[in-house]
Write a protein that holds these residues in place. Structure first.
Motif, mmCIF file in Angstrom:
data_model
loop_
_atom_site.group_PDB
_atom_site.id
_atom_site.type_symbol
_atom_site.label_atom_id
_atom_site.label_comp_id
_atom_site.label_asym_id
_atom_site.label_seq_id
_atom_site.Cartn_x
_atom_site.Cartn_y
_atom_site.Cartn_z
ATOM 1 N N GLY A 216 1.685 -12.430 -6.973
ATOM 2 C CA GLY A 216 2.401 -12.851 -5.833
ATOM 3 C C GLY A 216 1.725 -13.747 -4.815
ATOM 4 N N LEU A 217 0.542 -14.106 -4.973
ATOM 5 C CA LEU A 217 -0.410 -14.680 -3.989
ATOM 6 C C LEU A 217 -0.537 -16.138 -4.546
ATOM 7 C CD1 LEU A 217 -2.869 -11.891 -3.296
ATOM 8 C CD2 LEU A 217 -0.833 -12.800 -1.684
ATOM 9 N N GLY A 218 -0.264 -17.108 -3.862
ATOM 10 C CA GLY A 218 -0.224 -18.583 -4.431
ATOM 11 C C GLY A 218 -1.450 -19.381 -3.860
ATOM 12 N N GLN A 219 -2.096 -19.931 -4.891
ATOM 13 C CA GLN A 219 -3.352 -20.687 -4.676
ATOM 14 C C GLN A 219 -3.085 -22.313 -5.044
ATOM 15 O OE1 GLN A 219 -6.686 -18.597 -6.133
ATOM 16 N NE2 GLN A 219 -7.229 -17.723 -4.156
ATOM 17 N N LEU A 220 -3.069 -23.014 -4.217
ATOM 18 C CA LEU A 220 -3.136 -24.516 -4.454
ATOM 19 C C LEU A 220 -4.371 -24.996 -3.570
ATOM 20 C CD1 LEU A 220 0.559 -25.655 -4.250
ATOM 21 C CD2 LEU A 220 -0.836 -25.265 -6.424
ATOM 22 N N PRO A 221 -5.035 -26.082 -4.207
ATOM 23 C CA PRO A 221 -4.694 -26.671 -5.261
ATOM 24 C C PRO A 221 -5.110 -25.984 -6.690
ATOM 25 C CG PRO A 221 -6.559 -27.843 -4.500
ATOM 26 C CD PRO A 221 -6.304 -26.611 -3.556
ATOM 27 N N PRO B 200 -0.969 -16.854 -9.878
ATOM 28 C CA PRO B 200 -1.575 -16.063 -10.986
ATOM 29 C C PRO B 200 -1.594 -14.346 -10.865
ATOM 30 C CG PRO B 200 -3.418 -16.780 -9.425
ATOM 31 C CD PRO B 200 -2.300 -17.342 -8.959
ATOM 32 N N GLU B 201 -1.680 -13.787 -11.880
ATOM 33 C CA GLU B 201 -1.424 -12.324 -11.908
ATOM 34 C C GLU B 201 -2.403 -11.679 -12.738
ATOM 35 O OE1 GLU B 201 2.459 -10.990 -12.992
ATOM 36 O OE2 GLU B 201 3.372 -12.122 -11.701
ATOM 37 N N PHE B 202 -3.063 -10.602 -12.124
ATOM 38 C CA PHE B 202 -4.033 -9.868 -12.886
ATOM 39 C C PHE B 202 -4.099 -8.282 -12.367
ATOM 40 C CE2 PHE B 202 -8.500 -8.134 -13.390
ATOM 41 C CZ PHE B 202 -8.283 -7.995 -14.589
ATOM 42 N N ALA B 203 -4.305 -7.395 -13.356
ATOM 43 C CA ALA B 203 -4.335 -6.247 -13.050
ATOM 44 C C ALA B 203 -5.543 -5.293 -13.752
ATOM 45 C CB ALA B 203 -3.119 -5.259 -13.301
ATOM 46 N N LEU C 112 -18.431 -5.045 -13.927
ATOM 47 C CA LEU C 112 -17.976 -5.760 -12.941
ATOM 48 C C LEU C 112 -17.685 -7.258 -13.451
ATOM 49 C CD1 LEU C 112 -17.299 -6.361 -9.950
ATOM 50 C CD2 LEU C 112 -19.926 -6.272 -9.792
ATOM 51 N N LEU C 113 -18.802 -7.658 -14.226
ATOM 52 C CA LEU C 113 -18.544 -9.067 -14.582
ATOM 53 C C LEU C 113 -17.664 -9.170 -15.540
ATOM 54 C CD1 LEU C 113 -19.481 -11.881 -14.641
ATOM 55 C CD2 LEU C 113 -21.571 -11.243 -16.030
ATOM 56 N N ASP C 114 -17.362 -8.362 -16.436
ATOM 57 C CA ASP C 114 -16.317 -8.426 -17.676
ATOM 58 C C ASP C 114 -14.836 -8.382 -16.712
ATOM 59 O OD1 ASP C 114 -18.301 -8.121 -19.532
ATOM 60 O OD2 ASP C 114 -17.918 -6.107 -20.014
ATOM 61 N N GLU C 115 -14.518 -7.542 -15.915
ATOM 62 C CA GLU C 115 -13.569 -7.797 -15.186
ATOM 63 C C GLU C 115 -13.454 -9.067 -14.415
ATOM 64 O OE1 GLU C 115 -10.651 -4.840 -12.050
ATOM 65 O OE2 GLU C 115 -11.735 -4.257 -13.843
ATOM 66 N N THR C 116 -14.375 -9.281 -13.908
ATOM 67 C CA THR C 116 -14.213 -10.517 -12.980
ATOM 68 C C THR C 116 -14.028 -11.798 -13.834
ATOM 69 O OG1 THR C 116 -15.834 -9.673 -11.425
ATOM 70 C CG2 THR C 116 -15.648 -11.880 -11.162
ATOM 71 N N VAL C 117 -14.608 -12.021 -14.918
ATOM 72 C CA VAL C 117 -14.267 -12.715 -15.947
ATOM 73 C C VAL C 117 -12.938 -12.963 -16.260
ATOM 74 C CG1 VAL C 117 -14.889 -13.999 -18.294
ATOM 75 C CG2 VAL C 117 -16.673 -13.196 -16.836
ATOM 76 N N ASP C 118 -12.409 -11.839 -16.759
ATOM 77 C CA ASP C 118 -10.977 -11.586 -17.181
ATOM 78 C C ASP C 118 -10.041 -12.211 -15.565
ATOM 79 O OD1 ASP C 118 -11.657 -10.738 -19.390
ATOM 80 O OD2 ASP C 118 -11.373 -8.635 -18.799
ATOM 81 N N ALA C 119 -10.254 -11.728 -14.688
ATOM 82 C CA ALA C 119 -9.483 -12.203 -13.569
ATOM 83 C C ALA C 119 -9.679 -13.639 -13.015
ATOM 84 C CB ALA C 119 -9.879 -11.291 -12.273
ATOM 85 N N LEU C 120 -10.877 -14.274 -13.654
ATOM 86 C CA LEU C 120 -10.942 -15.607 -13.217
ATOM 87 C C LEU C 120 -10.241 -16.273 -14.337
ATOM 88 C CD1 LEU C 120 -14.915 -15.675 -12.062
ATOM 89 C CD2 LEU C 120 -12.819 -16.269 -10.666
ATOM 90 N N ARG C 121 -10.205 -15.951 -15.499
ATOM 91 C CA ARG C 121 -9.531 -16.710 -16.558
ATOM 92 C C ARG C 121 -7.915 -16.563 -16.165
ATOM 93 N NH1 ARG C 121 -12.543 -18.048 -20.777
ATOM 94 N NH2 ARG C 121 -10.722 -18.622 -22.231
ATOM 95 N N ALA C 122 -7.551 -15.895 -15.372
ATOM 96 C CA ALA C 122 -6.235 -15.927 -15.050
ATOM 97 C C ALA C 122 -5.961 -16.820 -13.713
ATOM 98 C CB ALA C 122 -5.757 -14.461 -14.543
ATOM 99 N N ALA C 123 -7.039 -16.653 -12.595
ATOM 100 C CA ALA C 123 -7.085 -17.237 -11.598
ATOM 101 C C ALA C 123 -7.347 -18.537 -11.474
ATOM 102 C CB ALA C 123 -7.846 -16.475 -10.572
ATOM 103 N N LEU C 124 -8.054 -19.179 -12.455
ATOM 104 C CA LEU C 124 -8.500 -20.669 -12.660
ATOM 105 C C LEU C 124 -7.709 -21.168 -13.966
ATOM 106 C CD1 LEU C 124 -12.415 -20.272 -12.323
ATOM 107 C CD2 LEU C 124 -10.535 -21.387 -10.825
#
Length: 302
Positions: A164-169, A153-156, A135-147
């Protein structure tokens, strides 16, 4: 240094912290900012079960709220989660919180992550304790995309997917560095393959060289050329003669002697050290911080 007051485990908290106030926390942060400390860190637990409360305590400030509070009263010191148990939350929620924090503090965030160790905490929040490593491995991968810098950002992955989900700032520094905490073989591998930094937990000096060699070996095998920041948590410190019992493991003495002892970490390949000072009051702690900054730190690079 990790901040006092915000986490009060019986293993490391000083007696005066139980009655400390937000004003005390603020003054410690201002002292660190003024005297040149590299970062301040805040830990993460959502809830502590009764069976662990005697040892761990139940005082664990929320790291995002704590670091945001400190961001507004400091100017240069970095702000670090040490460590955020990011597997307890969906990575988009974590990314929203920490990207906002980095934006507000002007790019001073370091996201430290760890696997967690309290089963009841995971179960109460619907998170997978038994599978927390994956879970942590995948979460880190997802966070590296989302941060990163992308608004969308995109992650699968197996557990999480978003696009397709925008996050600002977005983070002010473009991409938030991720440091991995922990000394288990899995944590060392995670840091080597996924981390921008590694902060071991409790490794004594005689174990660190082998751990660092393993970290570098794994990173090279993964084909990662970017440098990684290697940290260490030192023994407790007291600058000068304490005149009261500070414990057998505490390093005490004249500034140059302390610096000589601490330089051994650099010889092992450590780039930064996290320090903790023994103290009986907030004033004694801030005095120790100031003494370390003025009298010990100038000798660390000698």
């Amino acid at each position: 240094m990790q901040l006092p007051i915000q986490s009060q485990s019986a293993i490391f908290a000083e007696g005066w912290e139980a009655s400390a106030t937000p004003a005390d926390l603020a003054e410690i942060a201002r002292t660190a900012d003024r005297t040149g400390f590299a970062y301040l860190a805040s830990c993460d637990h959502v809830a502590i079960p009764r069976r662990l409360a005697d040892a761990m305590g139940t005082v664990w400030y929320d790291p995002v709220a704590t670091l945001a509070f400190l961001a507004g009263i400091t100017e240069r010191v970095l702000l670090m989660s040490h460590v955020a148990v990011v597997g307890l939350r969906h990575p988009l929620v974590t990314a929203k919180q920490y990207a906002t924090l980095d934006h507000l503090c002007g790019g001073r965030l370091v996201l430290g992550v760890g696997a967690g160790h309290v089963p009841e905490e995971f179960r109460a929040l619907g998170a997978d304790f038994e599978g927390r490593g994956g879970l942590l491995d995948e979460t880190v991968d997802a966070l590296r995309a989302a941060l990163g810098p992308e608004e969308y950002p995109e992650f699968a992955g197996e557990r999480f997917a978003f696009s397709g989900l925008g996050q600002l700032p977005r983070p002010a520094q473009g991409r938030v560095p991720v440091w991995v905490g922990g000394s288990s073989p899995a944590a060392v591998r995670r840091a080597a393959v996924r981390g921008d930094g590694w902060l071991p937990q409790g490794d004594p000096r005689d174990r660190l060289p082998a751990q660092i060699a393993r970290l570098k070996e794994l990173r090279e095998a993964a084909g990662i050329e970017q440098p990684i920041v290697v940290g260490a948590i030192t023994e407790p410190l007291y600058v000068g003669d304490p005149g009261w019992p500070v414990g057998r493991r505490t390093l005490t003495g004249k500034p140059q002697a302390l610096a000589e002892s601490l330089r051994a970490y650099a010889a092992m390949g450590v780039h930064q050290i996290q320090v903790r000072f023994r103290s009986r009051s907030r004033d004694e702690l801030t005095d120790q911080m100031a003494a370390f900054a003025a009298e010990v730190a100038p000798h660390l690079d000698a």
